[in-house]
Design a protein around this motif. Structure first.
Motif, PDB file in Angstrom:
ATOM      1  N   PHE A 172      -7.929  10.753   8.127  1.00  0.00           N
ATOM      2  CA  PHE A 172      -6.674  10.033   8.354  1.00  0.00           C
ATOM      3  C   PHE A 172      -6.069   9.608   7.030  1.00  0.00           C
ATOM      4  O   PHE A 172      -6.782   9.065   6.180  1.00  0.00           O
ATOM      5  CB  PHE A 172      -6.936   8.782   9.207  1.00  0.00           C
ATOM      6  N   SER A 173      -4.769   9.866   6.856  1.00  0.00           N
ATOM      7  CA  SER A 173      -4.133   9.378   5.631  1.00  0.00           C
ATOM      8  C   SER A 173      -2.684   9.003   5.897  1.00  0.00           C
ATOM      9  O   SER A 173      -2.050   9.530   6.804  1.00  0.00           O
ATOM     10  CB  SER A 173      -4.218  10.441   4.539  1.00  0.00           C
ATOM     11  N   PHE A 174      -2.209   8.034   5.109  1.00  0.00           N
ATOM     12  CA  PHE A 174      -0.800   7.638   5.150  1.00  0.00           C
ATOM     13  C   PHE A 174      -0.272   7.751   3.723  1.00  0.00           C
ATOM     14  O   PHE A 174      -0.911   7.253   2.794  1.00  0.00           O
ATOM     15  CB  PHE A 174      -0.668   6.184   5.594  1.00  0.00           C
ATOM     16  N   GLN A 175       0.873   8.405   3.568  1.00  0.00           N
ATOM     17  CA  GLN A 175       1.452   8.528   2.239  1.00  0.00           C
ATOM     18  C   GLN A 175       2.901   8.110   2.278  1.00  0.00           C
ATOM     19  O   GLN A 175       3.665   8.602   3.134  1.00  0.00           O
ATOM     20  CB  GLN A 175       1.361   9.975   1.767  1.00  0.00           C
ATOM     21  N   LEU A 176       3.271   7.217   1.355  1.00  0.00           N
ATOM     22  CA  LEU A 176       4.655   6.742   1.304  1.00  0.00           C
ATOM     23  C   LEU A 176       5.572   7.905   0.946  1.00  0.00           C
ATOM     24  O   LEU A 176       5.324   8.609  -0.029  1.00  0.00           O
ATOM     25  CB  LEU A 176       4.784   5.630   0.260  1.00  0.00           C
ATOM     26  N   THR A 177       6.611   8.124   1.746  1.00  0.00           N
ATOM     27  CA  THR A 177       7.561   9.180   1.404  1.00  0.00           C
ATOM     28  C   THR A 177       8.914   8.599   1.042  1.00  0.00           C
ATOM     29  O   THR A 177       9.707   9.252   0.400  1.00  0.00           O
ATOM     30  CB  THR A 177       7.735  10.187   2.543  1.00  0.00           C
ATOM     31  N   SER A 178       9.184   7.368   1.461  1.00  0.00           N
ATOM     32  CA  SER A 178      10.429   6.744   1.008  1.00  0.00           C
ATOM     33  C   SER A 178      10.341   5.239   1.156  1.00  0.00           C
ATOM     34  O   SER A 178       9.609   4.729   2.011  1.00  0.00           O
ATOM     35  CB  SER A 178      11.631   7.288   1.793  1.00  0.00           C
ATOM     36  N   ILE A 209       0.861  -1.185   0.000  1.00  0.00           N
ATOM     37  CA  ILE A 209       0.000   0.000   0.000  1.00  0.00           C
ATOM     38  C   ILE A 209       0.901   1.240   0.000  1.00  0.00           C
ATOM     39  O   ILE A 209       1.724   1.423   0.895  1.00  0.00           O
ATOM     40  CB  ILE A 209      -0.935   0.005   1.229  1.00  0.00           C
ATOM     41  N   VAL A 210       0.743   2.066  -1.056  1.00  0.00           N
ATOM     42  CA  VAL A 210       1.592   3.252  -1.210  1.00  0.00           C
ATOM     43  C   VAL A 210       0.920   4.467  -0.568  1.00  0.00           C
ATOM     44  O   VAL A 210       1.575   5.329  -0.002  1.00  0.00           O
ATOM     45  CB  VAL A 210       1.898   3.494  -2.705  1.00  0.00           C
ATOM     46  N   ALA A 211      -0.413   4.502  -0.641  1.00  0.00           N
ATOM     47  CA  ALA A 211      -1.148   5.599  -0.012  1.00  0.00           C
ATOM     48  C   ALA A 211      -2.508   5.085   0.396  1.00  0.00           C
ATOM     49  O   ALA A 211      -3.080   4.232  -0.289  1.00  0.00           O
ATOM     50  CB  ALA A 211      -1.300   6.769  -0.987  1.00  0.00           C
TER      51      ALA A 211
END
Lengths: 279, 859
Positions: A201-207, A191-193
């Motif tokens: 609520f959100s999660f975003q891949l930063t690296s 899951i990338v985002a």
């Protein structure tokens, strides 16, 4: 292979009975992929200005992954540094550094034990660390035809509901790992985002990086109290509603007649009304 | 296995007619099953459904019949991707994966934070965050992510109090930043910056990492003059509350001036409160606090907030100025002038008891006070990367006059008091690095002058006049200098301090009676020296923590006394029994040597009916305190409990000899007579939160027994005092709208003098507090206290209620607030306090019902 699983399962069950042994850490797995996600959360559902964010880390091993905020790990390393400083420069100096420990709003560590489909969660109430296990739920992901590039990876959309909220996730089969931030997993790729449909609520891949040296995925067994999810939630509720007593038992005295302080706490309680897991 | 799968297959077929099932097993080239492989079907290059292989490599995918152009794919780490076109029908597909290292493309995205970041500095652009309703900086700060503002104005960043409050990089207010945050208009500010890892002392910059944040306000270009004002008015009587705060900011200098005045019972001290924590502790502020050697018979203030009982007329001017001399050098001046008139009216009923009889005294008191205080602090700070040097000079000048009229029924007494006070102190701090150690050097000195005068004119019922005049002068000079450093030796943390202290004191007094004329005087001087060393060490083994402090000193208490060696060791042991329980034991020894204002040999009148003389060279009080406790905290079960026991023993070389006249006059003579007092105290606390009803219950119980000696009217007696406190507290909330708190305090007290019972005292205090949020901007709160007391045959009951209604009109630039206090117009409040030979019943006059409207604006 099976023995390997057994060993991990054994460890995860065993450490619960190992409370207060001198054994500080148990290595469960080693890091294959390290992901950072920016976690954005809105603490007060009625106030969009209450949006805050923290960096989180997902360490993925062969069978087990670990997820927590970056500052939690940093805090651990600063604590280790303080112990070292104390040796070289003395206590007063080390004491001055205590305030330099990074702060985080979240003290949870979520271990996903894929072979047995269980989460092992360690979390804090005030200063005590508790540990409990939970089943990884059936996410029942529904794959949608939408596609887009997120963080440089070709992604496809999937929808699920979890703990009372509906989420939209973007995953990539370029990284064929069935894992993700927080408790999310079960898609055919990473899951990338992911974000809930109310945008709280959100999660975003930063690296995403591969470690160059061997890094363990470890669990601390020292000074943890084993419990259940239900009991833990009850304890959290208690701290929220009973802040004075909890803190007074830790040696901090308040003037209970101070109504402005009570009102401030009440206000704070009111503005902390939105949690990622509704139920 | 295949049989089972087949049954499942048939089951699904019969269940969902519109689906086909693809099933199979994933193996490596050697035929070994691979678990956890992602298997999915793409239709026109878009994934439609997926599955994961089980422990035995088997997988199963349900497929909608309407789909076409299907490709079956399988992938996992360290194997090559499998790809096979399939037709849309139920079928079995065996998948063999070829080992191949998976190339993971690494990505790193730079921080997508909405707030500008430059290194450790975070900048919040004011234009983006401010709305029309934000008037002053504090309004805006409350909304910034990561920043919290507490009710007293303290600013927190990520939950931690900020370390410094800068305006354009300059620390003008030295921690008293309420003046700026509550009065600087938002429209003057361009950016609010948070410096995350800020080390304000440059010498320590590379040596000591700091995670504490500081706040800096960047002003808009061209802003030089700004400020805010607040005007409030109300009744009854005519009330005012005014605040005007202009400000000036330029490159080289900054200035904030504030004028505040009110007669609403508001204590303006909050605006001058220091909100930052100083890194280096010294007790100069407490050592130089105003001491009154003579006094007007006072009324004890009620145990609640000042706005309910303070009858005042207050004017405050605060002036703050900073001048940048050089790049690293700043000069700062903070000055304030407070002019306050207050009055207190009430009565006391005092019951003294001795072995022979009980003396009762009724006093109706009307006291007036007029005080003017000037305080000024000048600092020069050199803060360069090579060294840190700070020198602060502080002066506090108070001119104060009080008058008091007392009617006892048989006497009327007029008291006039001049009790000015002057204090000056200087503090010097130098920090330098030597190798990797930082050595600090501290020097602090103070001088205080207390020239006070009490004039008493009493008239008896038989119209006899009695005039007494008391003058006192006490001068005190004190200097304390020390150096310290700390180091780790093996498993012991060691810190070492060494220093010396010198004091010079001088006490003069003159007590004159007019008819017939006689005069009693004192004139004494005292020089004191102390050389000291303090070693602190700390060990931690596993669950055990031991902390030991060994202060040793050489004291020369008076010039005639030889040097004496004094050690005051203390130790703390803490042991963790289990996760939820720990045990603490503490032992300490300390010595007190009261100063010359407690040592005058000849009589001094302290108030109209209290006199004292001291027939001793010095007073030594040596205390030993033992404390132990067990603490239980179970957060999950919502149970909190603790049990503590403490014992203290104080040896004193002097004992007060008190003579009590039938009119309640007290003459105390301190004489050399070694004696000791002891006290035992047991304290228990249990609390439980009931989740289902959201009720919090707590019970606290404390039992104390103390043993002391006294000489009253030449009778030596031992006194036992038994006190038992019990507190029950219930908190209940009903949603967010309504909250209730109720507490009951019960005190049972008994005194015996030489085993002779002096009567029992009971009191019950019921307190309740409730608030109700009507709508946004409307709040009603209602609170009350009911006192029931009984002592011997006396019984009283007293109740007091406070109702507040607050409404805030949300308007841009201009804010209006209405407040109504004490709606039931309760006019007095009765409570009891006591000491070893008396109980005092106090009745205190309260502020009447009052209504106030306040408007605020900025310029």
């Amino acid at each position: 292979m099976k023995y390997q699983h057994l060993k991990i399962v054994l460890y995860l069950f065993l450490f619960i009975s190992l409370v207060s042994t001198s054994l500080a850490q148990v290595t469960l797995d080693s890091v294959a992929v390290k992901c950072n996600y920016l976690y954005t959360f809105q603490e007060d559902s009625t106030n969009t200005a209450s949006k805050k964010s923290e960096m989180t880390v997902l360490l993925i091993g062969k069978h087990i992954s670990r997820f927590n905020t970056l500052n939690m790990i940093k805090a651990d390393s600063v604590r280790a540094m303080i112990r070292k400083e104390r040796d070289t420069r003395g206590r007063d100096y080390a004491a001055g550094l205590i305030s330099s420990i990074p702060k985080t709003k979240f003290h949870f560590i979520i271990y996903k034990n894929h072979p047995v489909q269980k989460y092992t969660v360690s979390d804090k109430i005030f200063k005590d660390t508790y540990i409990y296990q939970e089943e990884i739920p059936e996410f029942n992901w529904s794959i949608k035809p939408d596609k887009k590039t997120v963080a440089g990876y070709p992604c496809q959309k999937a929808i699920t509901s979890f703990a009372g909220r509906t989420y939209e996730a973007w995953f990539t089969t370029d990284i064929p790992i069935s894992d993700g931030p927080y408790k999310f997993s079960g898609l055919p790729g990473l899951i990338v985002a992911i974000e809930d449909t109310q945008h709280f609520f959100s999660f975003q891949l930063t690296s995403l990086t591969k470690p160059t040296t061997q890094e363990p995925i470890a669990i601390t067994t020292e000074k943890t109290i084993s419990t259940t999810r239900k009991e833990f939630d009850k304890g959290t509720q208690h701290l929220k509603n009973n802040f004075f007593d909890v803190t007074e038992n830790q040696g901090i005295k308040f003037d209970r007649r101070n109504t402005s302080l009570q009102q401030m706490l009440e206000k704070e309680k009111k503005s902390l009304n939105n949690f990622i897991e509704k139920n | 296995m295949r049989g089972t799968l087949f049954i499942i297959f048939c089951f699904f077929c019969s269940f969902t007619q519109a689906q086909h099932v693809i099933q199979g097993q994933v193996t490596d080239p050697a035929g070994k099953p691979i678990a956890g492989v992602s298997v999915w079907v793409e239709s026109r290059t878009s994934m439609v459904t997926f599955s994961r292989s089980k422990e035995d490599g088997s997988f199963q995918i349900k497929l909608d019949v309407s789909l076409d152009s299907l490709v079956l794919k399988a992938k996992t780490m360290n194997y090559a991707e499998y790809k096979q076109s399939i037709s849309n029908q139920s079928q079995s597909v065996p998948i063999t994966l070829q080992p191949q290292a998976t190339e993971l493309r690494e990505v790193v995205i730079t921080n997508p934070s909405p707030v500008r970041r430059n290194g450790d500095t975070l900048s919040y652009s004011v234009d983006k965050f401010a709305t029309k309703n934000d008037r002053v900086v504090a309004d805006l700060l409350k909304k910034l992510p990561g920043i919290t503002v507490e009710s007293d104005g303290r600013i927190l960043y990520q939950g931690d109090p900020i370390q410094k409050f800068y305006i354009e990089g300059m620390d003008l207010l030295n921690g008293q930043y309420n003046l700026a945050s509550n009065n600087l208009p938002v429209k003057a500010v361009k950016d609010i910056q948070v410096i995350e890892r800020h080390q304000p002392i440059r010498v320590l910059d590379s040596l000591v990492r700091s995670e504490r944040a500081s706040l800096n306000l960047k002003l808009k270009n061209g802003v030089a003059q700004t400020g805010t004002a607040k005007v409030g008015g109300g009744f009854n009587p005519f009330l005012w509350d005014v605040n005007v705060t202009p400000m000036l900011f330029t490159q080289k200098q900054q200035m904030i001036v504030s004028y505040q005045t009110n007669n609403t019972g508001k204590d303006v001290a909050l605006d001058l409160k220091t909100l930052t924590v100083d890194d280096f502790k010294d007790n100069l502020t407490s050592l130089t606090r105003k001491q009154d050697l003579v006094r007007v018979q006072a009324l004890t203030n009620p145990p609640f907030e000042a706005h309910r009982y303070l009858f005042n007329q207050t004017h405050l001017v605060s002036f703050n100025y900073l001048f940048k001399v050089k790049k690293y050098t700043e000069l700062r001046l903070n000055a304030s002038y407070l002019n306050q008139r207050t009055r207190q009216n009430g009565s006391t009923f005092t019951r003294f008891y001795t072995e022979q009889d009980t003396i009762q005294l009724y006093e109706n008191k009307q006291n007036r006070q007029y005080a003017q205080t000037f305080e000024g602090t000048a600092s020069i700070i050199h803060n360069s990367p090579r060294q840190y040097l700070e020198n602060t000079f502080h002066a506090s000048l108070t001119s104060e006059q009080q008058s008091g009229a007392i009617e006892t029924g048989t006497r009327s007494i007029n008291q006039n008091l001049h009790n000015p006070y002057y204090s000056f102190y200087n503090r010097f701090k130098l920090l330098k690095t030597i190798g990797r150690q930082v050595v600090s050097l501290h020097s602090s000195s103070f001088y205080t002058k207390t020239p006070q005068r009490l004039f008493v004119h009493s008239k008896g019922s038989d119209s006899t006049d009695n005039i007494i005049n008391q003058q006192v002068l006490f001068n005190h000079f004190h200097t304390n200098n020390y150096a310290s450093f700390s180091k780790k030796l093996g498993i012991i943390d060691l810190s070492q301090t060494a220093g010396f202290l010198f004091e010079s004191q001088d006490f003069q007094s003159d007590l004159s009676y007019l008819n017939p004329f006689r005069s009693i005087t004192n004139d004494s001087k005292l020089l004191r020296y102390k050389y000291y060393s303090l070693t602190e060490s700390n060990f931690t083994f596993n669950k055990l923590t031991i902390r030991i402090k060994i202060p040793v000193s050489l004291w020369k208490l008076t010039l005639t006394e030889p040097y004496r060696f004094i050690a005051e060791p203390s130790a703390l042991i803490k042991y963790t029994l289990s996760q939820v329980t720990d045990v603490r034991v503490n032992y300490s020894v300390s010595n007190q040597f009261p100063n010359l204002s407690y040592l005058y040999p000849n009589r001094v009148m302290k108030d109209y009916r209290t006199f004292q003389e001291n027939h001793i060279d010095y007073i030594q009080r040596k205390s030993q305190i033992f404390y132990s406790g067990i603490f239980h905290v179970n957060t999950l079960k919502a149970v909190f409990a603790n049990l503590t026991y403490s014992f203290s023993k104080t040896f004193s070389n002097v004992l007060p000899n008190t003579t009590l006249s039938s009119e309640g006059d007290l003459i105390t003579i301190q004489t050399f007579q070694p004696n000791q007092t002891q006290s035992h105290s047991i304290n228990g606390h249990v609390s439980k939160y009931i989740l289902s009803t959201k009720t919090n219950l707590s019970l606290t119980s404390n039992a104390q027994m103390s043993l002391s000696n006294q000489v009253v009217n030449e009778n030596y007696s031992s006194i036992r005092n038994y006190v038992w406190f019990n507190t029950l507290r219930i908190e209940q909330s009903f949603g967010n709208q309504l909250g209730l708190t109720y507490s009951l305090n019960r005190i049972d007290q008994k005194n015996t003098i030489n085993t002779l019972n002096q009567g029992r005292y009971h009191s019950n205090t019921h307190q309740f507090n409730s608030y109700y949020n009507l709508f946004t901007n409307h709040t009603v709160s209602f609170s009350g206290e009911i006192y029931e007391l009984s002592y011997s045959t006396t019984q009283t009951s007293n109740s007091f209620f406070d109702l507040t209604y607050r409404y805030t009109f949300p308007k841009s630039k201009f804010e209006l607030e209405g407040q109504w206090n004490n709606i039931f117009n309760s006019r007095s409040y009765t409570f009891i306090n006591n000491d070893t030979y008396s109980y005092i019943l106090n009745t205190y006059q309260l502020r009447p019902s009052q209504f106030l409207v306040t408007g605020k604006f900025s310029f």
